[in-house]
Structures are given as structure tokens and as C-alpha cells.
Scaffold this motif. Structure first.
Motif, PDB file in Angstrom:
ATOM      1  N   LEU A 133      12.735  38.972  -7.195  1.00  0.00           N
ATOM      2  CA  LEU A 133      13.888  38.188  -7.622  1.00  0.00           C
ATOM      3  C   LEU A 133      15.151  38.650  -6.920  1.00  0.00           C
ATOM      4  N   TRP A 134      15.184  39.942  -6.564  1.00  0.00           N
ATOM      5  CA  TRP A 134      16.381  40.473  -5.899  1.00  0.00           C
ATOM      6  C   TRP A 134      16.333  40.322  -4.372  1.00  0.00           C
ATOM      7  N   SER A 135      15.308  39.664  -3.846  1.00  0.00           N
ATOM      8  CA  SER A 135      15.247  39.443  -2.405  1.00  0.00           C
ATOM      9  C   SER A 135      16.424  38.575  -1.952  1.00  0.00           C
ATOM     10  N   PRO A 136      17.120  38.961  -0.875  1.00  0.00           N
ATOM     11  CA  PRO A 136      18.247  38.157  -0.389  1.00  0.00           C
ATOM     12  C   PRO A 136      17.829  36.721  -0.114  1.00  0.00           C
ATOM     13  N   GLY A 137      18.641  35.792  -0.563  1.00  0.00           N
ATOM     14  CA  GLY A 137      18.348  34.383  -0.381  1.00  0.00           C
ATOM     15  C   GLY A 137      17.656  33.752  -1.575  1.00  0.00           C
ATOM     16  N   LEU A 138      17.241  34.563  -2.548  1.00  0.00           N
ATOM     17  CA  LEU A 138      16.570  34.034  -3.737  1.00  0.00           C
ATOM     18  C   LEU A 138      17.388  34.354  -4.986  1.00  0.00           C
ATOM     19  N   GLY A 139      17.326  35.613  -5.425  1.00  0.00           N
ATOM     20  CA  GLY A 139      18.042  35.974  -6.645  1.00  0.00           C
ATOM     21  C   GLY A 139      19.543  35.808  -6.539  1.00  0.00           C
ATOM     22  N   ASP A 140      20.106  36.122  -5.365  1.00  0.00           N
ATOM     23  CA  ASP A 140      21.557  36.010  -5.215  1.00  0.00           C
ATOM     24  C   ASP A 140      22.019  34.556  -5.304  1.00  0.00           C
ATOM     25  N   THR A 141      21.254  33.647  -4.698  1.00  0.00           N
ATOM     26  CA  THR A 141      21.630  32.244  -4.799  1.00  0.00           C
ATOM     27  C   THR A 141      21.353  31.689  -6.198  1.00  0.00           C
ATOM     28  N   ALA A 142      20.348  32.273  -6.889  1.00  0.00           N
ATOM     29  CA  ALA A 142      20.115  31.895  -8.281  1.00  0.00           C
ATOM     30  C   ALA A 142      21.313  32.300  -9.136  1.00  0.00           C
ATOM     31  N   VAL A 143      21.902  33.455  -8.820  1.00  0.00           N
ATOM     32  CA  VAL A 143      23.099  33.898  -9.543  1.00  0.00           C
ATOM     33  C   VAL A 143      24.266  32.951  -9.277  1.00  0.00           C
ATOM     34  N   LEU A 144      24.382  32.474  -8.032  1.00  0.00           N
ATOM     35  CA  LEU A 144      25.427  31.491  -7.721  1.00  0.00           C
ATOM     36  C   LEU A 144      25.233  30.227  -8.561  1.00  0.00           C
ATOM     37  N   GLY A 145      23.965  29.825  -8.743  1.00  0.00           N
ATOM     38  CA  GLY A 145      23.685  28.681  -9.604  1.00  0.00           C
ATOM     39  C   GLY A 145      24.101  28.957 -11.042  1.00  0.00           C
ATOM     40  N   LEU A 146      23.842  30.180 -11.519  1.00  0.00           N
ATOM     41  CA  LEU A 146      24.230  30.553 -12.880  1.00  0.00           C
ATOM     42  C   LEU A 146      25.746  30.531 -13.035  1.00  0.00           C
ATOM     43  N   ILE A 147      26.448  30.992 -12.004  1.00  0.00           N
ATOM     44  CA  ILE A 147      27.916  30.938 -12.038  1.00  0.00           C
ATOM     45  C   ILE A 147      28.375  29.484 -12.106  1.00  0.00           C
ATOM     46  N   GLY A 148      27.700  28.596 -11.358  1.00  0.00           N
ATOM     47  CA  GLY A 148      28.030  27.174 -11.412  1.00  0.00           C
ATOM     48  C   GLY A 148      27.833  26.594 -12.799  1.00  0.00           C
ATOM     49  N   VAL A 149      26.768  27.022 -13.485  1.00  0.00           N
ATOM     50  CA  VAL A 149      26.537  26.565 -14.861  1.00  0.00           C
ATOM     51  C   VAL A 149      27.672  27.024 -15.771  1.00  0.00           C
ATOM     52  N   ALA A 150      28.044  28.308 -15.645  1.00  0.00           N
ATOM     53  CA  ALA A 150      29.116  28.855 -16.487  1.00  0.00           C
ATOM     54  C   ALA A 150      30.440  28.149 -16.218  1.00  0.00           C
ATOM     55  N   LEU A 160      23.442  20.268 -12.474  1.00  0.00           N
ATOM     56  CA  LEU A 160      23.051  20.384 -11.066  1.00  0.00           C
ATOM     57  C   LEU A 160      22.909  21.843 -10.651  1.00  0.00           C
ATOM     58  N   ALA A 161      23.827  22.688 -11.117  1.00  0.00           N
ATOM     59  CA  ALA A 161      23.761  24.114 -10.781  1.00  0.00           C
ATOM     60  C   ALA A 161      22.518  24.754 -11.394  1.00  0.00           C
ATOM     61  N   ALA A 162      22.163  24.349 -12.612  1.00  0.00           N
ATOM     62  CA  ALA A 162      20.979  24.898 -13.266  1.00  0.00           C
ATOM     63  C   ALA A 162      19.708  24.517 -12.512  1.00  0.00           C
ATOM     64  N   ALA A 163      19.669  23.283 -12.006  1.00  0.00           N
ATOM     65  CA  ALA A 163      18.488  22.839 -11.263  1.00  0.00           C
ATOM     66  C   ALA A 163      18.313  23.663  -9.987  1.00  0.00           C
ATOM     67  N   TYR A 164      19.402  23.877  -9.258  1.00  0.00           N
ATOM     68  CA  TYR A 164      19.316  24.650  -8.020  1.00  0.00           C
ATOM     69  C   TYR A 164      18.998  26.115  -8.315  1.00  0.00           C
ATOM     70  N   GLY A 165      19.718  26.699  -9.254  1.00  0.00           N
ATOM     71  CA  GLY A 165      19.481  28.103  -9.590  1.00  0.00           C
ATOM     72  C   GLY A 165      18.079  28.331 -10.120  1.00  0.00           C
TER      73      GLY A 165
END
Length: 271
Positions: A154-171, A123-128
């Protein structure tokens, strides 16, 4: 069977759980967005890119929700420890002194919590992945290809940062499923991240589902596709309710990881 001590007060336990639920429930009305907005503002300050940052933050309201989350968590922990002591178990780990598992013993749930970890990672991978492809200029999930403007990174606020949160969820999901974290990371760090992530995801999911139910009952009018800033309606209707599943699977996986890795208790020596 562990007997109750003479100091046990059921009303204290009930009051503690109710107080914790009310405090955490209040924080859940918007703490996820408060935390995300703080992250987005931090990224904006570092990069100079405003990205999707178009909301003013009510610092008093946001602060009260964050304080409420911390206070509710503290009350829940205090209530849990009181109950453990009353049941004759270690207040810190919940283990019984006479060879039993205590009031917090867990048996036969390891496989289920591991499966939950993999589900959380998926689920985290899908969102990220969705957020990352938007940051890279992708248009999947957008009715308007220019929904985020013409200068999107990719580093625009609301995009890359939330993608990183998704990556953290995967980990976190995979780490909990495989009972593994790097040696230099203490176990309290992924568990704390999972707690905060679960509260954020579950609150977003419940709010989304609640709004959908209210709209179905005619109590609330949801924005139409033209009011969604160019984002496809299915993203809101399909993705945001899945946050509930994401948060629940993360919480279940974290509980399993906690019980598999807690080792010998420093307070009672059991384990």
C-alpha cells in the motif's frame, strides 16, 4: 450600481487575464505529473520502495511549469484586485462600500456549490479506492494481475500516496459542502489545497480528453492495451477524463466555501 474609477484601464485587465491564462495554461501541460512525481520520489526515499517510479524527471522543464503556475496565479490575483479597486470595491474581499455585494457578490449559488462538494467527494473516493485496492493486491482494473510486480504494498509510490490524495479530496469535498473544517486548521489551507488539486485534476482531464479527440480525428495514435503496463484500457478511457469533473467540482465547492466563511474583511471592515 458601482461606477468605474478614472484609473480603470480595460486593456490592463484584459492583458492581465490573458497573461495569467497563458502562464497557467503552460503549467497545465504537465504540472500535475510534476507534483505527483515529486510526491512519489519523496515516498520512495522514505520507504525505500520504488513502486511505480520508472520515470526520469526533467527538473528544468518541471521547475518551469511550477514557476509558471505560481506566476500565473500571482498575475490573476493582481488583476482581480485591480479590477475590484476600479469598480470601487475592496481590493481584498470585493465587497462594495455602500451596502452592495460588489463585483464579486454571489447570490443563490450556495446550494449548487454544496452539491459540487459532495460530487467532488464521490469522484475522489472512486479514484482513491481504485489505487488503494491495487496497493492491497487487488486486480480490479488490471488485465495483468502482476502489472505492478509481485512485491506490491500500500505504501508503494504511485499507489498509497495517490490513494491518500483521493482521501484528501473526499475530506475537502465534504468539508466544503458542510462548511466545516477543524478549528485548528486555518481556512486558507483547505482553499490552497483545493486550488492546487483543481489545477492538477483539470489539467489531467483536459489532456486526456484532448488526446481522445485527437485520436478520434486521426491526429494521434493512442497506445493499445498491450502498451499500458497491464492496466485495463477502460481505466485510461474512463477514469482520466473524469479528472476534469473532479477538478471542476472541487473548484466550485471551494468558491462556495470561501464566500460562506470569509467573515469580516480585515482591510475594509465589511462583512
Amino acid at each position: 450600481m458601482v461606477s468605474l474609477t478614472s484609473s480603470y484601464r480595460p486593456a490592463v485587465v484584459a492583458g492581465g487575464w490573458i497573461t495569467a491564462a497563458l502562464l497557467i495554461g503552460y503549467s497545465a501541460t504537465g504540472v500535475a505529473f510534476d507534483i505527483l512525481l515529486l510526491i512519489m520520489r519523496g515516498v520512495s526515499l522514505l520507504t525505500g520502495d520504488t513502486g511505480l517510479l520508472n520515470m526520469d524527471m526533467d527538473w528544468l522543464l518541471s521547475g518551469s511549469r511550477i514557476v509558471s503556475l505560481v506566476a500565473g496565479t500571482a498575475v490573476a490575483v493582481a488583476t482581480l484586485r485591480y479590477r475590484r479597486r476600479a469598480l470601487g470595491a475592496c481590493a481584498r474581499c470585493g465587497r462594495a462600500a455602500e451596502g452592495g455585494s460588489g463585483p464579486d457578490g454571489r447570490h443563490g449559488l450556495s446550494g449548487y456549490t454544496r452539491h459540487a462538494g459532495y460530487a467532488c467527494a464521490l469522484l475522489a473516493a472512486a479514484y482513491g479506492g481504485l489505487k488503494a485496492q491495487w496497493g492491497l493486491g487487488g486486480t480490479f482494473g488490471l488485465d495483468d494481475p502482476h502489472a505492478f510486480g509481485d512485491d506490491v504494498h500500500l505504501w508503494s509510490p504511485g499507489l498509497g500516496d495517490t490513494a491518500v490524495l483521493g482521501l484528501i479530496g473526499v475530506a475537502l469535498g465534504i468539508g466544503f459542502a458542510r462548511t466545516w473544517t477543524p478549528r485548528f486548521i486555518p481556512r486558507w489551507m483547505p482553499l490552497t489545497a483545493a486550488f492546487v488539486g483543481s489545477v492538477m485534476s483539470i489539467s489531467v482531464g483536459l489532456l486526456s480528453i484532448g488526446m481522445s479527440v485527437a485520436a478520434g480525428l486521426g491526429l494521434l495514435e493512442l497506445p493499445n492495451s498491450g502498451d499500458l503496463g497491464g492496466i485495463s484500457a477502460w481505466v485510461f478511457e474512463g477514469i482520466y477524463p473524469l479528472f476534469l469533473a473532479w477538478g471542476l467540482t472541487m473548484a466550485i465547492a471551494a468558491v462556495g466555501y470561501h464566500y460562506r466563511t470569509r467573515g469580516r474583511c480585515a482591510a475594509c471592515g465589511l462583512g
